[in-house]
Write a protein that holds these residues in place. Structure first.
Motif, mmCIF file in Angstrom:
data_model
loop_
_atom_site.group_PDB
_atom_site.id
_atom_site.type_symbol
_atom_site.label_atom_id
_atom_site.label_comp_id
_atom_site.label_asym_id
_atom_site.label_seq_id
_atom_site.Cartn_x
_atom_site.Cartn_y
_atom_site.Cartn_z
ATOM 1 N N LYS A 1 0.859 -1.176 0.000
ATOM 2 C CA LYS A 1 0.000 0.000 0.000
ATOM 3 C C LYS A 1 0.898 1.230 0.000
ATOM 4 N N SER A 2 0.524 2.232 -0.732
ATOM 5 C CA SER A 2 1.314 3.454 -0.847
ATOM 6 C C SER A 2 1.604 4.045 0.527
ATOM 7 N N GLY A 3 2.854 4.472 0.707
ATOM 8 C CA GLY A 3 3.251 5.116 1.948
ATOM 9 C C GLY A 3 3.624 4.179 3.074
ATOM 10 N N SER A 4 3.731 2.895 2.804
ATOM 11 C CA SER A 4 4.001 1.928 3.875
ATOM 12 C C SER A 4 5.468 1.479 3.950
ATOM 13 N N ALA A 5 6.345 2.096 3.194
ATOM 14 C CA ALA A 5 7.739 1.639 3.117
ATOM 15 C C ALA A 5 8.430 1.583 4.477
ATOM 16 N N GLU A 6 8.306 2.632 5.277
ATOM 17 C CA GLU A 6 8.992 2.654 6.575
ATOM 18 C C GLU A 6 8.483 1.565 7.507
ATOM 19 N N GLU A 7 7.182 1.391 7.573
ATOM 20 C CA GLU A 7 6.618 0.361 8.443
ATOM 21 C C GLU A 7 6.975 -1.032 7.929
ATOM 22 N N LEU A 8 6.948 -1.217 6.614
ATOM 23 C CA LEU A 8 7.369 -2.502 6.044
ATOM 24 C C LEU A 8 8.812 -2.801 6.418
ATOM 25 N N LYS B 1 12.689 -6.124 9.188
ATOM 26 C CA LYS B 1 13.905 -6.238 10.013
ATOM 27 C C LYS B 1 13.641 -7.025 11.283
ATOM 28 N N ASP B 2 12.510 -6.730 11.939
ATOM 29 C CA ASP B 2 12.193 -7.379 13.211
ATOM 30 C C ASP B 2 11.653 -8.797 13.052
ATOM 31 N N GLY B 3 10.941 -9.053 11.956
ATOM 32 C CA GLY B 3 10.265 -10.342 11.809
ATOM 33 C C GLY B 3 10.861 -11.279 10.787
#
Length: 97
Positions: free
Chosen positions: A11-18, A23-25
């Protein structure tokens, strides 16, 4: 050398959360597979996310995809605009600097 490749549309704008979730998962899950050599994630301008993992054997690459797809379905679903696809196969050309 074998590559395990997963790809999905985010989804657009989700790069940072992805990136944080991967990294964590995903990194601990993928790097725990025997024969693990490298892991890369590419986020393209059209919101396509591609993860590439390198392994010693084909079976290891397939195992990584199996684990990754299960994790993606569980933890990344809300951030994706569709289902993830996975393929694995031999690396037929590579070079390093």
């Amino acid at each position: 050398m074998y590559a395990a490749i997963r790809q999905a549309k985010a989804k657009s704008g989700s790069a940072e959360e992805l990136a944080r979730r991967i990294k964590d998962g995903a990194v601990p899950i993928i790097s725990d597979v025997e024969g693990f050599r490298a892991y890369y994630v590419v986020y393209a301008g059209d919101d396509t996310v591609t993860a590439i993992s390198i392994f010693d054997k084909f079976e290891q690459a397939e195992e990584a995809n199996k684990r990754a797809i299960a994790w993606i379905e569980k933890d990344l679903g809300p951030l994706l605009a569709g289902e993830a696809r996975a393929v694995a196969g031999p690396v037929i050309v590579h070079t390093l600097a």
